[in-house]
Write an enzyme that holds these catalytic residues in place. Sequence first.
Site, PDB file in Angstrom:
ATOM      1  CE  LYS A 115     -11.790 -11.571   3.278  1.00 20.12           C
ATOM      2  NZ  LYS A 115     -13.097 -11.760   3.918  1.00 20.12           N
ATOM      3  CG  HIS A 127     -11.081   3.276  -3.265  1.00 18.66           C
ATOM      4  ND1 HIS A 127     -11.044   2.702  -4.517  1.00 18.66           N
ATOM      5  CD2 HIS A 127     -11.865   2.452  -2.510  1.00 18.66           C
ATOM      6  CE1 HIS A 127     -11.776   1.602  -4.521  1.00 18.66           C
ATOM      7  NE2 HIS A 127     -12.273   1.415  -3.327  1.00 18.66           N
ATOM      8  N   GLY A 128      -7.668   2.658  -4.027  1.00 11.97           N
ATOM      9  CA  GLY A 128      -7.011   1.374  -3.828  1.00 11.97           C
ATOM     10  C   GLY A 128      -6.518   0.834  -5.152  1.00 11.97           C
ATOM     11  CB  SER A 149      -0.904   0.003   1.239  1.00 15.27           C
ATOM     12  OG  SER A 149      -1.729  -1.145   1.268  1.00 15.27           O
TER      13      SER A 149
END
Length: 380
Positions: free
Chosen positions: A379, A309-310, A292
């Site tokens: 997660k 955003h990703g 990231s």
Amino acid sequence: MKIFSLGRIPIKSWANEVEEEALQQAINLSNLPFAHSHIALMADVHVGFGMPIGGVLASKGVIIPNAVGVDIGCGIIAAKTDILDISTEQLENIVDKAHRTIPLGYDHHKKPRDWEGFNDPPNIKVIFEELDSARYQIGTLGGGNHFMSIERGSDGHIWLMVHSGSRNFGYKIAHYYNKVANKINETTKLSPPKQGLAGLYLDSEEGQEYFTAMNYALEFARENRDQLLEQFYSIFKEETNSKQILEKIIIHHNYAAIETHFGEKIIVHRKGAIRAQLGELGIIPGSMGTPSYIVEGLGNEESFKSCSHGAGRVMSRKMANKMITKEMADKAMEGIVYKGWREDLSEAPMAYKDIEEVIENQKDLIKPLIKLEPLGVVKG
């Protein structure tokens, strides 16, 4: 950047490729009579409901619930810690305890939690209907692509990340006001039926009510992440003897805001996109198994001062569960501490675009500052 002239106004895209269905959704947006200047598609664009995820729509006087989406205020906190190294054993202990003590998926806290926003909520029916359950939901992760992670930064520090949203508040607000907009659209004819893009005049009673409810969900989502980080850092602190968080970066990526662009005051809808004003810090996550980035905005007007955003999905959840095997997913996560996949492989790293490519495609929108490598992932 590529420019498509396929509708009433241009579509400007920072993606290498735009899947056919997502492009058609962008064309639908471009043909809306109130859409302003152009439609912007971020490098992570993929098909959504009504509007593509990774899309930015600027409109004059009209706000569209589905152009914000069902997880209003979904976003990320990245927290830089004072820890410079961490062992596999520590990672395993943190991930294990987080799974045991922080509510994930559909789980809620067993006791109600406090937030000052509960003391004076807007007098809106759909909000009051959710208030009681929201007291148990705040500080919970949710499911899907929501996560908490431990990352090694290229700055030498260990970072924590939390990705979550407004829980049931956003879902209920989005669905309620989309129904209201659909009903009103039968008279106003603001958008063609069946495109999922029914809008509300912002200066109408319904438009103002949605805008107020949406902003309350944004505040709730931010507090939800704050409380998640507090719980996650508490576990991290106990295991590593960390003394403090040195820096926090906070962003959200499903919202609409009144802004000025190209000399006009407009409503900017960012659905799966973040604001990237000049000098503004942002977070662009990859996937559970890929890097990231902490980035700095360049304030590019062509994207309405926005960026991705990703990494963005390269296959749908349904397709991922058909195409990806557990062995493939486990191999992609080698060296990263996590708890396994259960029966859902839709968040496996190969379900997402190449984060390096996504970053490279938007170097005119952002400047990468710090690369974060995943070490341990919880997660939802």
